[in-house]
Design a protein around this motif. Structure first.
Motif, mmCIF file in Angstrom:
data_model
loop_
_atom_site.group_PDB
_atom_site.id
_atom_site.type_symbol
_atom_site.label_atom_id
_atom_site.label_comp_id
_atom_site.label_asym_id
_atom_site.label_seq_id
_atom_site.Cartn_x
_atom_site.Cartn_y
_atom_site.Cartn_z
ATOM 1 N N GLY A 1 0.824 -1.208 0.000
ATOM 2 C CA GLY A 1 0.000 0.000 0.000
ATOM 3 C C GLY A 1 0.848 1.244 0.000
ATOM 4 N N ASN A 2 1.383 1.590 1.155
ATOM 5 C CA ASN A 2 2.226 2.780 1.274
ATOM 6 C C ASN A 2 3.627 2.373 1.722
ATOM 7 O OD1 ASN A 2 0.067 4.642 0.703
ATOM 8 N ND2 ASN A 2 -0.690 4.219 2.773
ATOM 9 N N GLY A 3 4.566 3.248 1.487
ATOM 10 C CA GLY A 3 5.929 2.987 1.926
ATOM 11 C C GLY A 3 6.941 3.487 0.927
ATOM 12 N N ASN A 4 8.172 3.074 1.112
ATOM 13 C CA ASN A 4 9.244 3.533 0.231
ATOM 14 C C ASN A 4 10.061 2.378 -0.334
ATOM 15 O OD1 ASN A 4 10.466 2.689 2.549
ATOM 16 N ND2 ASN A 4 11.441 4.652 3.043
ATOM 17 N N THR A 5 9.537 1.156 -0.210
ATOM 18 C CA THR A 5 10.243 -0.013 -0.723
ATOM 19 C C THR A 5 9.379 -0.708 -1.769
ATOM 20 O OG1 THR A 5 11.376 -0.354 1.388
ATOM 21 C CG2 THR A 5 11.298 -2.223 -0.118
ATOM 22 N N ILE B 1 5.808 -1.209 -0.003
ATOM 23 C CA ILE B 1 5.611 -1.605 1.394
ATOM 24 C C ILE B 1 6.427 -0.663 2.273
ATOM 25 C CG2 ILE B 1 5.190 -4.032 0.893
ATOM 26 C CD1 ILE B 1 8.056 -4.616 1.805
ATOM 27 N N ASP B 2 6.037 -0.604 3.514
ATOM 28 C CA ASP B 2 6.756 0.199 4.498
ATOM 29 C C ASP B 2 7.769 -0.707 5.181
ATOM 30 O OD1 ASP B 2 7.713 1.789 6.494
ATOM 31 O OD2 ASP B 2 5.758 2.208 7.406
ATOM 32 N N HIS C 1 16.068 3.271 -4.945
ATOM 33 C CA HIS C 1 14.989 2.767 -4.109
ATOM 34 C C HIS C 1 15.302 1.350 -3.654
ATOM 35 C CE1 HIS C 1 12.555 6.066 -5.824
ATOM 36 N NE2 HIS C 1 11.796 5.904 -4.776
ATOM 37 N N GLU C 2 14.796 1.008 -2.481
ATOM 38 C CA GLU C 2 14.884 -0.370 -2.018
ATOM 39 C C GLU C 2 13.829 -1.192 -2.757
ATOM 40 O OE1 GLU C 2 17.244 -1.208 -0.244
ATOM 41 O OE2 GLU C 2 17.715 0.177 1.366
ATOM 42 N N PHE C 3 14.149 -2.475 -2.975
ATOM 43 C CA PHE C 3 13.283 -3.341 -3.764
ATOM 44 C C PHE C 3 13.367 -4.743 -3.172
ATOM 45 C CE2 PHE C 3 12.267 -4.396 -8.537
ATOM 46 C CZ PHE C 3 10.989 -4.785 -8.170
#
Length: 436
Positions: free
Chosen positions: A43-47, A75-76, A117-119
């Motif tokens: 949903g939300n996050g930076n990964t 995802i967070d 970005h993290e993945f």
């Protein structure tokens, strides 16, 4: 004993160039499990998060965070316990470890991380990370897609309804490793074909968007109208009529003769339409035929050309699909045949109207009954806006011309797919050599 061609050697994967090696995935890669987080946790996050379902949906073999960030879920990372080795690195190969059929078991993509970005790879994925630089990124996109690799994956898969493949089994899979220079050339050729496929897919999607816009415009505002009226279906041209489909057609049901009676099917010559024959288009042939005996001994009726067919049930994705007969045919019991009773209704226009409303069919079927289906009464009561016959034919002609363009692009795409399939099998096995 088979004679091996000059410059080739015989291996467990067949005849290959002498400069090439047979490698197992375990020889070249470290195998890492994905993060066991379902898509519902996104949903939300930076990964960025890669789900096995996303791998199955993709027609290409590369995910690039720069170009794919618009659809990749997030995802967070602070709210989840993520292993450090769960984070993907540039050039990782991600396999889907579950599939509903053998064709897609072990389907994979290569990850290109070109933005900071993290993945992570998520549920039902297996990550293969190179131990050393033995494969170029482009070659990794294709080397696990040969028939030889697919056969190994299918053999190692387990399960019945849903097939799965484990990390230990994937590590056993053998593939071919050419010299780096040859890998580069092979990747360049196949990537060029992939680009053509993707460009064609973009043209298809843009043309489909154009069609959706035209349908919305033509089926609500028509052509050249200046006076409008308000109806239960919205604001429409004042000269149009609002009818129920039952007022302008006679709705007939089909039948399936007893399968146990060979006299009904063996050497049949009468076209018999099933829901799987309905593709929202013209019907010029059917996958099955019935016999004269079936027609004589059952209540089946042969329908004339320009009869519109609608799928009443047979699977949620099939409900509401249509066909327009261009041959005389009969149908099975899952189909309603709409026989026009008015000379003021064009059959192609009727089909276009039904195709435009297919989501309403599905919504109604899903919400009103335990087992999704639509009934004869549903079809009879369904509303249709009817312009003059000449305007109907103009609308049908405009949208049919767009359909022909989409079909042309689809045929072009299929040619590229066949070309790619042939090139992959030849280039990735060394049967066709490239100049380096």
């Amino acid at each position: 004993m088979l004679k091996v061609r000059e410059g080739y050697k015989m291996t467990e994967l067949g005849e290959i160039p002498v400069e090439w090696d047979v490698q197992s995935i375990d020889d070249v890669f470290n195998i890492i499990g994905g993060v066991p987080l379902p898509r519902s946790k996104t949903g939300n996050g930076n990964t960025y998060y890669l789900h096995y379902g996303d791998i199955h949906k993709l027609s290409r073999s590369l995910i690039n965070t720069e170009f794919d960030k618009s659809w990749l879920p997030l995802i967070d990372e602070t709210s989840n316990v993520l292993r450090r080795d769960a984070y993907l690195e540039d050039g990782d190969v991600v396999f889907a470890d579950a599939s509903e059929d053998y064709l897609d078991i072990g389907k994979n993509v290569v990850v290109r991380i070109s933005t900071p970005h993290e993945f992570v790879a998520g549920l039902h994925t297996i990550v293969a990370r190179e131990k050393a630089d033995k494969l170029i990124l482009g070659y990794k996109q294709f080397c696990f897609k040969t028939e030889e690799v697919r056969k190994q994956l299918a053999t190692l898969a387990t399960g019945s309804t849903v097939l799965g493949i484990s990390k230990s089994n994937i590590s056993k899979v053998k593939f071919l490793q050419p010299p780096l220079e040859e890998q580069q050339k092979i990747a360049e050729i196949l990537t060029t074909v992939d680009e053509q496929i993707e460009n064609t897919e973009q043209r298809i999607e843009k043309t489909k968007e154009l069609k959706r816009g035209l349908m919305q415009q033509l089926l609500t505002k028509g052509i050249g109208h200046t006076e409008f009226m308000q109806t239960e279906l919205g604001r429409v041209p004042a000269l149009w009529d609002l009818k129920k489909i039952g007022e302008v057609t006679d709705i007939k049901s089909g039948l399936t003769p007893l399968r146990s009676e060979s006299k009904y099917f063996e050497n049949g010559t009468i076209p018999w339409v099933k829901t799987t024959d309905l593709n929202n288009d013209d019907i010029v042939e059917t996958s099955e035929n019935i016999t004269e005996k079936a027609l004589e001994e059952t209540s089946l009726t042969i329908h004339n050309e320009n009869t519109v067919l609608v799928a009443m049930y047979g699977g949620y994705n099939q409900i509401g699909r249509t066909g327009l007969l261009k041959i005389k045919a009969t149908t099975n019991q899952a189909i309603s045949s709409l026989v026009l009773t008015s000379n003021d209704l064009d059959p192609k226009y009727l089909q276009i109207w039904l195709n435009a409303k297919v989501n309403l069919w599905k919504k109604y079927a899903a919400s009103s009954r335990k087992d999704p289906n639509i009934t004869k009464a549903d079809v009879q009561d369904f509303k249709i806006l009817i312009p003059s016959l000449s305007e109907q034919q103009k609308i049908a002609s405009i949208l049919s011309s767009v359909d022909k363009q989409i079909e042309s692009y689809e045929q072009e795409k299929q040619k590229y797919l066949e070309l790619k399939k042939g090139l992959m099998q030849q280039l990735l096995t060394g049967q066709l050599r490239v100049t380096v």
